[in-house]
Enzyme design. Structure first.
Site, PDB file in Angstrom:
ATOM      1  N   ARG A  61     -14.741  17.090  -3.303  1.00 25.74           N
ATOM      2  CA  ARG A  61     -14.255  15.736  -3.062  1.00 25.74           C
ATOM      3  C   ARG A  61     -13.519  15.613  -1.725  1.00 25.74           C
ATOM      4  NH1 ARG A  61     -12.351  13.219  -8.934  1.00 25.74           N
ATOM      5  NH2 ARG A  61     -14.396  13.444  -9.938  1.00 25.74           N
ATOM      6  N   ASP A 121      -1.557   1.676 -11.351  1.00 26.84           N
ATOM      7  CA  ASP A 121      -2.275   2.932 -11.166  1.00 26.84           C
ATOM      8  C   ASP A 121      -1.673   3.641  -9.971  1.00 26.84           C
ATOM      9  OD1 ASP A 121      -5.041   4.194 -12.284  1.00 26.84           O
ATOM     10  OD2 ASP A 121      -4.784   4.714 -10.166  1.00 26.84           O
TER      11      ASP A 121
END
Length: 270
Positions: free
Chosen positions: A37, A141
Site C-alpha cells: 500500500r 473517522d
C-alpha cells in the site's frame, strides 16, 4: 522504478507509528500489506526507500502525506445497513425510549468510514422521527479522505443492496451523468449528518454526549490495552442509559468499562 522491499526495521517504524498515533496494531503478517500500500506513495514522491518515506510522514510539515499514510493503512470496508439487527434494535427499542426524553436524540457513528453507516442511521431517524425533527447524527473517522468522501454522499450503485426500497426512493437520488450510474444521498438528509475527522486514540471530550454510539467493526484492529482505553473514552461520552453497539465479530469480554451487556454486541451505560 524497480520494486523496493521494506526492511524489518522500516516495518517496525511504521508499526510503532500507527500504534502510537492511531492505536492500530499492525501484526507481523501485515508486512506485505504495508509494503504494497505504501509503495505507491514512494513511486509518486520519487523516493528510494521506505525509510525515506517514514522521514516524510514523521515531519510535522507533511500533514497531508501523513493523512494519506493513515488512510492507506486503515480499513474502510462498509456498506449500507450492515448488520441489520442493530437497525431493527434502533427502530423498535431505542427510538421509542428516546422519544420519551426531553433532549433531542444524538447518535454517533464513531468509525463511519465513507459514511454508509451514518446515512443508514439518518434514514431510520428521518423515517421514524421526521427529517425536520430535532435529532442529530454525528459521524467520524480517522481518515480525512474518507470523511470528505462521506460528506459528498455519492456511491456506486453496487453499494446500495442493503437499502430498503422505500428508503431508496425517499432518501436517495440516482444520477446517470458521466456514463456511470451513481447514487447520491438526498441533500436534506446529508445536511442532518455532521462529519468530522476524529482519532479515537485521543481525548474525545469536545464531541459532547450521545444517546447511542455505533462503534462497530473497528475494535478488532486494536490490542486489548488499546481497546480498554478507547472504550473508556467512548463510554465517557455516553449519556446515562445510553447504548453502545459493537460489531457482531467483536466483544468487550475482559474489559472493565462500566457498561452492562443487554444482548450480544449491545451494551448500556448505567
Amino acid at each position: 522504478m524497480s520494486e523496493i522491499s521494506i526492511t524489518e526495521h522500516e516495518f517496525e517504524q511504521f508499526r510503532t507509528l500507527m500504534r502510537r498515533v492511531a492505536g492500530v496494531d499492525l501484526s507481523p503478517q501485515k508486512k506485505s500489506l504495508v509494503s504494497g500500500r505504501l509503495a505507491r506513495r514512494l513511486r509518486a514522491l520519487g523516493l528510494k526507500s521506505f525509510g525515506e518515506y517514514f522521514a516524510v510522514v514523521s515531519d510535522r510539515k507533511s500533514a497531508d502525506e501523513f493523512d494519506r499514510m493513515v488512510d492507506l493503512l486503515t480499513t474502510h470496508e462498509t456498506y449500507f445497513f450492515r448488520e441489520p439487527k442493530h437497525f431493527d434494535f434502533l427502530t423498535a427499542t431505542v427510538l421509542p425510549e428516546l422519544q420519551q426524553r426531553a433532549r433531542p436524540p444524538r447518535i454517533w457513528s464513531a468509525a463511519s468510514s465513507s459514511g454508509e453507516e451514518a446515512y443508514s442511521i439518518a434514514m431510520v431517524l428521518a423515517d421514524r422521527l421526521g427529517v425536520a425533527s430535532a435529532w442529530e447524527v454525528f459521524a467520524s473517522d480517522i481518515s480525512r479522505q474518507v470523511v470528505e468522501k462521506a460528506r459528498a454522499g455519492v456511491y456506486t450503485t453496487n453499494r446500495i443492496d442493503g437499502i430498503p426500497k422505500d428508503y431508496l426512493r425517499r432518501f436517495c437520488r440516482l444520477d446517470n451523468t458521466g456514463g456511470e450510474q451513481t447514487l447520491q444521498i438526498d441533500a436534506a438528509l446529508r445536511r442532518r449528518v455532521r462529519f468530522a475527522q476524529v482519532n479515537l486514540n485521543e481525548n474525545l471530550g469536545s464531541l459532547g454526549d450521545f444517546d447511542v454510539v455505533f462503534l462497530r467493526n473497528v475494535l478488532i484492529y486494536f490490542d486489548t490495552p488499546t481497546k480498554q482505553r478507547i472504550v473508556e473514552r467512548v463510554a465517557r461520552q455516553m449519556r446515562p442509559d445510553g447504548w453502545l453497539l459493537i460489531g457482531h465479530s467483536e466483544s468487550l469480554n475482559g474489559l472493565n468499562v462500566g457498561l452492562r451487556q443487554e444482548r450480544p454486541t449491545i451494551y448500556r451505560r448505567a
